[in-house]
Write an enzyme that holds these catalytic residues in place. Structure first.
Site, PDB file in Angstrom:
ATOM      1  N   SER A 163       0.827  -1.209   0.000  1.00  0.00           N
ATOM      2  CA  SER A 163       0.000   0.000   0.000  1.00  0.00           C
ATOM      3  C   SER A 163       0.869   1.269   0.000  1.00  0.00           C
ATOM      4  CB  SER A 163      -0.960  -0.047   1.192  1.00  0.00           C
ATOM      5  OG  SER A 163      -2.037   0.843   1.018  1.00  0.00           O
ATOM      6  N   ASP A 176      -6.090  -4.243  -1.727  1.00  0.00           N
ATOM      7  CA  ASP A 176      -4.976  -3.797  -0.894  1.00  0.00           C
ATOM      8  C   ASP A 176      -4.212  -4.971  -0.265  1.00  0.00           C
ATOM      9  OD1 ASP A 176      -3.522  -2.652   1.434  1.00  0.00           O
ATOM     10  OD2 ASP A 176      -4.633  -0.843   0.942  1.00  0.00           O
TER      11      ASP A 176
END
Length: 290
Positions: free
Chosen positions: A38, A183
């Protein structure tokens, strides 16, 4: 001194990672290999592409993070429609502006695909929800029938940064169907394990947003939103916390940024600078004994 780096996720709190990187660069540390999830994936990609901490800070100074919030246009411009989009599109925002920003900035250094980098120097983590497994990019692309070398790094970053329900997931075309990718923090928010193959070539340094788990005060859960936040945070951290032992902690810079939200896209200049300062202070304190 050459080192390898692993950077944690944390959404907009990732500004603090840049502050830590500034100090490391000033002290003469250079990253040979980098990996991240991320927000940490973004920093890793920029470092691998050859950006200095000064250049990254300049990009962040000119950045208006609110522009990354790109909802789909609807025929009926009423607030309720965004929840309809969430149901069918699986996210409030498209994420196209975010991916295009990655593409534009990496192009400055002539970096478009993984083939533009030295093999093995960049590894990004994402989560394959369709098959229930973690993906390391570009290493695992071959198992999806996708060429590792020709895959755009901007798309890989978009996959690693796809906060569930917030951004629409990336649909990776595999055969006649789609693989839903979100994610990397869902499965490993701080992949300190990624270079741990028993053949340690150089020191591995981790940059982890939020403090040591021993100092964590716990979540306050009084409503549904707080329950979701605690649920997602637990998912992000539980696996990695089991991996991080006392042995690993001595090689991790913990940056306490619990007071900031991962999806706080309306960060003021003061908040950006505060995060950078927290990263710098944490790195300077750590290097006194490392």
């Amino acid at each position: 001194m050459l080192i390898d780096g692993v950077f944690s996720g944390g959404g907009l709190k990732g500004f603090a990672l840049v502050g830590a990187y500034q100090v490391l660069e000033e002290k003469g540390y250079q990253f040979k290999r980098v990996a991240g999830t991320s927000a940490g994936a973004i920093l890793a990609a920029f470092i691998a592409a050859g950006f200095s901490s000064k250049e990254i800070k300049e990009m962040l100074d000119e950045l208006d993070t609110v522009t990354f919030l790109d909802p789909r246009k609807t025929i009926l411009p009423i607030p309720f429609m965004k929840w309809i989009n969430l149901y069918w599109r699986l996210g409030l925002y498209q994420g196209k502006v975010l991916e295009n920003w990655f593409l534009e900035k990496l192009a400055i250094k002539g970096v478009y695909t993984f083939s533009d980098l030295q093999p093995g120097t960049l590894k990004l983590v994402a989560s394959d929800l369709t098959n229930g497994k973690l993906i390391v990019l570009p290493d695992d692309l071959g198992s999806y029938g996708v060429s590792e070398n020709s895959f755009p790094i901007a798309r890989a970053l978009r996959m690693s940064c796809g906060i569930p329900f917030f951004f629409e997931p990336v649909r990776l075309k595999v055969g006649s169907g789609d693989t839903i990718v979100v994610d990397g923090g869902v499965l490993s928010n701080f992949p300190m394990w990624i270079f741990d193959n028993g053949n340690k070539e150089r020191p591995i340094l981790g940059l982890k947003l939020n403090g040591n788990s021993d100092d964590f005060p716990g979540y306050k859960i009084n409503n549904g939103l707080q329950l979701f936040e605690a649920l997602f945070s637990t998912m992000k951290n539980a696996h990695d916390e089991r991996y991080i032992s006392r042995k690993h902690e001595k090689n991790i810079i913990f940056i306490p940024v619990d007071d900031y939200g991962a999806t706080q896209f309306d960060l003021s200049e003061k908040m950006k600078n505060d995060l950078l300062t927290k990263g710098r202070e944490s790195a300077m304190k750590f290097l006194k004994t490392w």
